[in-house]
Each structure stands twice: as C-alpha cells, then as structure tokens.
Scaffold this motif. Structure first.
Motif, PDB file in Angstrom:
ATOM      1  N   LEU A  33      25.170  10.535  11.599  1.00 16.15           N
ATOM      2  CA  LEU A  33      25.819  10.952  10.619  1.00 16.15           C
ATOM      3  C   LEU A  33      25.470  12.612  10.302  1.00 16.15           C
ATOM      4  O   LEU A  33      26.424  13.396  10.402  1.00 16.15           O
ATOM      5  N   VAL A  34      24.518  12.840   9.921  1.00 13.84           N
ATOM      6  CA  VAL A  34      23.899  14.204   9.799  1.00 13.84           C
ATOM      7  C   VAL A  34      23.964  14.972  10.917  1.00 13.84           C
ATOM      8  O   VAL A  34      24.232  16.236  10.832  1.00 13.84           O
ATOM      9  N   MET A  35      23.541  14.753  11.974  1.00 14.33           N
ATOM     10  CA  MET A  35      23.543  15.455  13.290  1.00 14.33           C
ATOM     11  C   MET A  35      24.817  15.772  13.738  1.00 14.33           C
ATOM     12  O   MET A  35      25.040  16.788  14.139  1.00 14.33           O
ATOM     13  N   GLU A  36      25.818  14.959  13.484  1.00 16.83           N
ATOM     14  CA  GLU A  36      27.375  15.261  13.624  1.00 16.83           C
ATOM     15  C   GLU A  36      27.783  16.287  12.883  1.00 16.83           C
ATOM     16  O   GLU A  36      28.599  17.429  13.116  1.00 16.83           O
ATOM     17  N   GLU A  37      27.718  16.011  11.567  1.00 20.63           N
ATOM     18  CA  GLU A  37      28.223  17.010  10.631  1.00 20.63           C
ATOM     19  C   GLU A  37      27.563  18.351  10.777  1.00 20.63           C
ATOM     20  O   GLU A  37      28.128  19.402  10.496  1.00 20.63           O
ATOM     21  N   ARG A  38      26.212  18.621  11.271  1.00 24.49           N
ATOM     22  CA  ARG A  38      25.501  19.763  11.278  1.00 24.49           C
ATOM     23  C   ARG A  38      25.605  20.407  12.734  1.00 24.49           C
ATOM     24  O   ARG A  38      25.089  21.081  13.240  1.00 24.49           O
ATOM     25  N   LYS A  39      26.443  19.752  13.700  1.00 26.52           N
ATOM     26  CA  LYS A  39      26.743  20.081  14.985  1.00 26.52           C
ATOM     27  C   LYS A  39      25.249  20.350  15.789  1.00 26.52           C
ATOM     28  O   LYS A  39      24.950  21.163  16.437  1.00 26.52           O
ATOM     29  N   MET A  40      24.617  19.149  15.603  1.00 29.43           N
ATOM     30  CA  MET A  40      23.196  19.054  16.574  1.00 29.43           C
ATOM     31  C   MET A  40      23.433  18.279  17.690  1.00 29.43           C
ATOM     32  O   MET A  40      22.271  18.306  18.323  1.00 29.43           O
ATOM     33  N   GLY A  56       0.709  -1.351   0.008  1.00 32.15           N
ATOM     34  CA  GLY A  56      -0.103   0.032   0.110  1.00 32.15           C
ATOM     35  C   GLY A  56       0.772   1.243   0.063  1.00 32.15           C
ATOM     36  O   GLY A  56       1.840   1.272  -0.774  1.00 32.15           O
ATOM     37  N   PRO A  57       0.579   2.338   0.720  1.00 30.55           N
ATOM     38  CA  PRO A  57       1.464   3.413   0.797  1.00 30.55           C
ATOM     39  C   PRO A  57       2.794   3.294   1.432  1.00 30.55           C
ATOM     40  O   PRO A  57       3.218   2.186   2.079  1.00 30.55           O
ATOM     41  N   ILE A  58       3.533   3.835   0.848  1.00 27.74           N
ATOM     42  CA  ILE A  58       5.322   3.624   1.096  1.00 27.74           C
ATOM     43  C   ILE A  58       5.501   4.899   1.504  1.00 27.74           C
ATOM     44  O   ILE A  58       5.139   6.126   0.886  1.00 27.74           O
ATOM     45  N   PHE A  59       6.773   4.979   2.318  1.00 25.35           N
ATOM     46  CA  PHE A  59       7.150   6.338   2.890  1.00 25.35           C
ATOM     47  C   PHE A  59       8.854   6.146   2.757  1.00 25.35           C
ATOM     48  O   PHE A  59       9.522   5.315   2.883  1.00 25.35           O
ATOM     49  N   GLU A  60       9.226   7.431   2.651  1.00 28.86           N
ATOM     50  CA  GLU A  60      10.686   7.897   2.860  1.00 28.86           C
ATOM     51  C   GLU A  60      11.045   9.058   3.417  1.00 28.86           C
ATOM     52  O   GLU A  60      10.204  10.255   3.114  1.00 28.86           O
ATOM     53  N   LEU A  61      12.001   9.139   4.050  1.00 29.60           N
ATOM     54  CA  LEU A  61      12.266  10.523   4.741  1.00 29.60           C
ATOM     55  C   LEU A  61      13.693  11.337   4.024  1.00 29.60           C
ATOM     56  O   LEU A  61      14.694  10.463   3.815  1.00 29.60           O
ATOM     57  N   ALA A  62      13.661  12.483   3.686  1.00 30.30           N
ATOM     58  CA  ALA A  62      14.711  13.223   3.250  1.00 30.30           C
ATOM     59  C   ALA A  62      14.750  14.402   3.921  1.00 30.30           C
ATOM     60  O   ALA A  62      13.924  15.029   4.801  1.00 30.30           O
ATOM     61  N   VAL A  63      16.154  14.822   3.952  1.00 29.98           N
ATOM     62  CA  VAL A  63      16.508  16.221   4.508  1.00 29.98           C
ATOM     63  C   VAL A  63      17.568  16.975   3.429  1.00 29.98           C
ATOM     64  O   VAL A  63      18.015  16.313   2.824  1.00 29.98           O
ATOM     65  N   PRO A  64      17.429  18.372   3.603  1.00 21.29           N
ATOM     66  CA  PRO A  64      18.249  19.089   2.475  1.00 21.29           C
ATOM     67  C   PRO A  64      19.507  18.824   2.619  1.00 21.29           C
ATOM     68  O   PRO A  64      20.159  18.614   3.640  1.00 21.29           O
ATOM     69  N   ASP A  65      20.325  18.623   1.199  1.00 20.49           N
ATOM     70  CA  ASP A  65      21.642  18.555   1.067  1.00 20.49           C
ATOM     71  C   ASP A  65      22.214  17.147   1.540  1.00 20.49           C
ATOM     72  O   ASP A  65      23.237  16.962   2.230  1.00 20.49           O
ATOM     73  N   LEU A  66      21.343  16.209   1.501  1.00 17.72           N
ATOM     74  CA  LEU A  66      21.863  14.948   1.835  1.00 17.72           C
ATOM     75  C   LEU A  66      21.352  13.777   0.773  1.00 17.72           C
ATOM     76  O   LEU A  66      20.103  13.662   0.567  1.00 17.72           O
TER      77      LEU A  66
END
Length: 450
Positions: free
Chosen positions: A344-351, A298-308
């Motif tokens: 990985l994203v949180m470390e690169e973006r100092k989150m 049925g429905p399918i989902f995916e998550l994206a963030v800018p510049d990744l």
C-alpha cells in the motif's frame, strides 16, 4: 437469484499487474532473508483449533476463523442437546505464522539447534475489513529458534531493515521496547500487577490517541488518574541526544524492580550491538510500545514510516511459546513484515517498478505454417523471451489486433515465404519498424528493441 462474483469481504483477487508488484516485493524480501541464512518453511492453512487458541489473548482468540466439523461428525454435534461453539469446530485458519512455527519445532526433533526459518504465506483474521486491513493477508516472517541472548535479536532486526532498505524505505524507524521493562514501568507507576495487561493495551495506543486518550482509556479500565499520569511521566523520556542506549539506561536507573532493571540492561546491550548493522541508525527506544500478543517475553519491535498510521510489521522474543506444546521451553525471536501495508505504501508513494504487461512477442501464422510457427515460438523461448503463439487459424489482421491488445512488444510473422526460407518477419508494435530476419537472429532483434 444470481450468485455474486465478488470475492468474500476482506479478500481480493490478484490480477496480473498486482501480482507482478507483489512478487517483486516478495522476491526482494526472500533474497534478503536468504542472505542472512534463513531457510524457507511452509505450514498448512489450517491448524487443529487447540493449537491456535490461548496464544493470542482473548481478543485474538475471537478473531480466529473456525472451521466446522464435517460430515457425520457435524451431524452428530448438531443432533446433540449441547451443540456449543467448542463442539461445532475442530480446526481454525492460522492467525499468524509464529504459532505454526512453534508447533513445527515441537513436532520435529531433527531440526538444527539454531533453526533460522523464513515463511511468506497468507494468514486469516475474522476482523472488520478497512482500508489496508484485510481478513486474508500475507506475512513475511523471519525467526531464529534455539538461541538466547542479543545476537539473534540483532539478526532478525537487521534482516528486516535490510529488506526494507532494498525496497526503497530509507526513513523507516525501528521501535524497540522490552516486556520486562514494561512490567517495571507498571509497578513503578503504582498499578496493580493484575491490571498490567489492560494498562499496557491502553498505553500502546499513545501514538494514536495522545496522553489524554490514554488517561481516558485507563480510567475506563479502572486505573486511577494518578497512576495513569505516573505511567505516562515514566514514558516521557528526557533528551538523550538521540542515543537510545543512554535513554534506556537513564530510565532503568529510576526503576526499583528487578524485572524493570533487567529489561533496561538487555535493551542497552541490544542497542549497542545494533550499531554494527544496517538497523543501527533506524533503531529508537519507544517506552510506550506494548505489542498486544501475549506470548512476547523479552524485547519487542515495531516498524514505522513517516506519515503512515500503523506499522509495517513487528515482532519480539517469545521464549515460552514452544513450551506450551508440551516440550521444554525453547528460546525464540522473530520479526514479521506485513506485505499488504508495504505494498500500500509503495504504491501510494510510487516506489514500484513499471509492470511489463505483455509478452515480448506474439507469433502469428497461416494455416499452412502452424508447425513452423510453433517451432519459432519455442526457439524464441529458449532465448529467454516471453512468447505467445496465436492459438487459432485467423486472418493476419485479427492476429495483429490481438497482439496489440495484449501489449506485446513485437509480433513474429511466419508465413509461407518465411517458413520456406527459415526466416521470420518481425514488427515492433510501438514504432511500426518491420524487418525480415533469419530465424536464428530473431531473438537478438527482438531484444534490441526497447
């Protein structure tokens, strides 16, 4: 020959600072899932091989880590004339957390009618390691088993978006599509039904390779240029004013198959209901999204963030998977967050929050005051302080040097005078501030130091 001390390729050791960051992220995800009523589940690291094979498609099956038979069973196979792959291995490391969940539901008949489970455990894939891609990695899943309709789909989407917002991802995008709608697009483009899977594999790469790349891959898979361009044209939506439900409705009107229209109608309902949740402003319609796992229905989902490049996770509805284990079909929908990509994203973006590397205090002592020092350490721990006691009878200078190297905030010195008067000498290592206080006041004094 010296044995290499490196961990196997595609795996890692997690030292204290890294483990602190991982646990920080996991704790936020867990708390969010629990607020949505999900309960925890753990399953074994390995499964019987037939449980895993045939669930992920040919490519996925190739990435399942096989475990050799053991002892006499392996010896018998090796001694036979037909020692093929199927005879050599009987177990496999789990490839994801969804198939083990389906096995659990098929095995245990006393689960709640609507089983809402979350599971945060490692999975293994015999893939080629790369930056951000490992052979051993953690998934953070939330699934609802037993429920049909859009409400369960809304719940899992809202839960993962809530978790990502709590982690600091304000600009995350929730891409949504539908397997039936994809089937409708394939038919409308004039692509044969038997080529649907291979066409969708090419279409799913549109974000990475562009239209020309998709056309080239379709051609390589035996699908003509005319059909490929028709498929891409269907997936190029007219402006709908940022309203995904409207975009879905317009696309559905152009489809002639019942499956395609049904998928569009269900997506329209889903987008309308998501508007009442934190996920509503993050949800978009992505007609080219065609997640590779073959069990989605049925429905399918995916998550994206800018510049990744790549996604932070995905999921969908898989109503036929549990029935593959010999039980009647049971509806299910789930979402999986990829812990490694999030970190990985949180470390690169100092989150990430700062890591408090050392203890609040190290208790230092002399040979005559060992018992008193142990008592002081336990009294400080009772006040919720992280406390080490220096483990050996060394000179005070050496103990202070260790406390500094361990990044302790303070030292608590228990000498003969302090022990006799039920006091302790405290020293703040960052400023050098030193004071002698009653043992009962030591915890408050340490907490007062920043």
């Amino acid at each position: 020959m010296a044995v290499s001390t490196k961990p196997p390729s595609g795996t890692r050791d997690f030292l204290p600072a890294e483990l602190f960051r991982r646990r920080h992220v996991v704790s936020i995800i867990e708390r969010t899932y629990q607020r949505y009523g999900f309960v925890p589940l753990q399953t074994p690291a390995f499964e019987n091989l037939p449980v895993l094979l045939g669930k992920y498609g040919d490519e996925g099956d190739r990435l399942v880590f096989r475990i050799l038979r053991r002892g006499e069973a392996l010896a018998r196979v090796l001694a036979s004339d037909e020692a093929g792959e199927g005879e050599l291995a009987d177990l496999g490391l789990r490839y994801d957390l969804t198939v083990p969940l389906a096995r659990v539901v098929a095995q245990h008949r006393d689960l709640p009618r609507y089983f809402r489970r979350y599971q945060i455990q490692p999975v293994w894939r015999a893939d080629r390691p790369a930056r951000g891609r490992f052979r051993e990695f953690f998934q953070c899943d939330a699934d609802i088993v037993g429920a049909v309709g859009r409400v369960a789909e809304v719940e899992v989407c809202a839960a993962v978006i809530d978790a990502l917002i709590a982690l600091g991802f304000a600009q995350v995008t929730l891409k949504i599509n539908h397997r039936a709608l994809l089937s409708g697009l394939i038919a409308e483009a004039g692509i044969a039904a038997e080529a649907e899977a291979t066409a969708l594999t090419a279409l799913d790469k549109r974000d990475k390779v562009g239209d020309d790349g998709v056309l080239a891959e379709l051609a390589g898979r035996g699908i003509g240029d005319e059909q490929g361009r028709a498929l891409l044209s269907l997936c190029t939506l007219p402006d709908a004013g940022g309203e995904p439900a409207l975009a879905v409705a317009r696309l559905g009107e152009s489809l002639s198959t019942e499956a395609g229209r049904r998928g569009a109608a269900e997506l329209g309902e889903l987008f309308a209901l998501l508007g009442a949740t934190p996920a509503g402003t993050h949800a978009v319609f992505a007609p080219e999204l065609a997640r590779g796992l073959g069990y989605y229905t049925g429905p399918i989902f995916e998550l994206a963030v800018p510049d990744l490049a790549g996604s932070l996770g995905g999921g969908g509805r898989y109503d036929g998977l549990i029935g593959m284990f010999g039980k009647a079909d049971i509806p299910a929908v789930g979402f999986s967050l990829g812990l490694e990509r999030i970190l990985l994203v949180m470390e690169e973006r100092k989150m990430m929050p700062a890591f408090a590397a050392g203890p609040d205090a190290v208790v230092c002592w002399m040979s005559q005051t060992r018992a008193a020092a142990i008592a002081v350490a336990h009294a400080l721990r009772a006040e919720n302080l992280a406390v080490e006691i220096y483990p050996e009878d060394h000179k005070l200078k050496k103990q202070l040097q260790y406390a500094s190297s361990a990044a302790a905030k303070a030292v608590a010195i228990v000498g003969e005078d302090e022990a006799a008067s039920a006091e302790v000498t405290l020293k703040h290592l960052a400023t050098g501030d030193q004071r002698r206080v009653p043992q009962a006041d030591a915890a408050a004094a340490i907490k007062a130091w920043s």
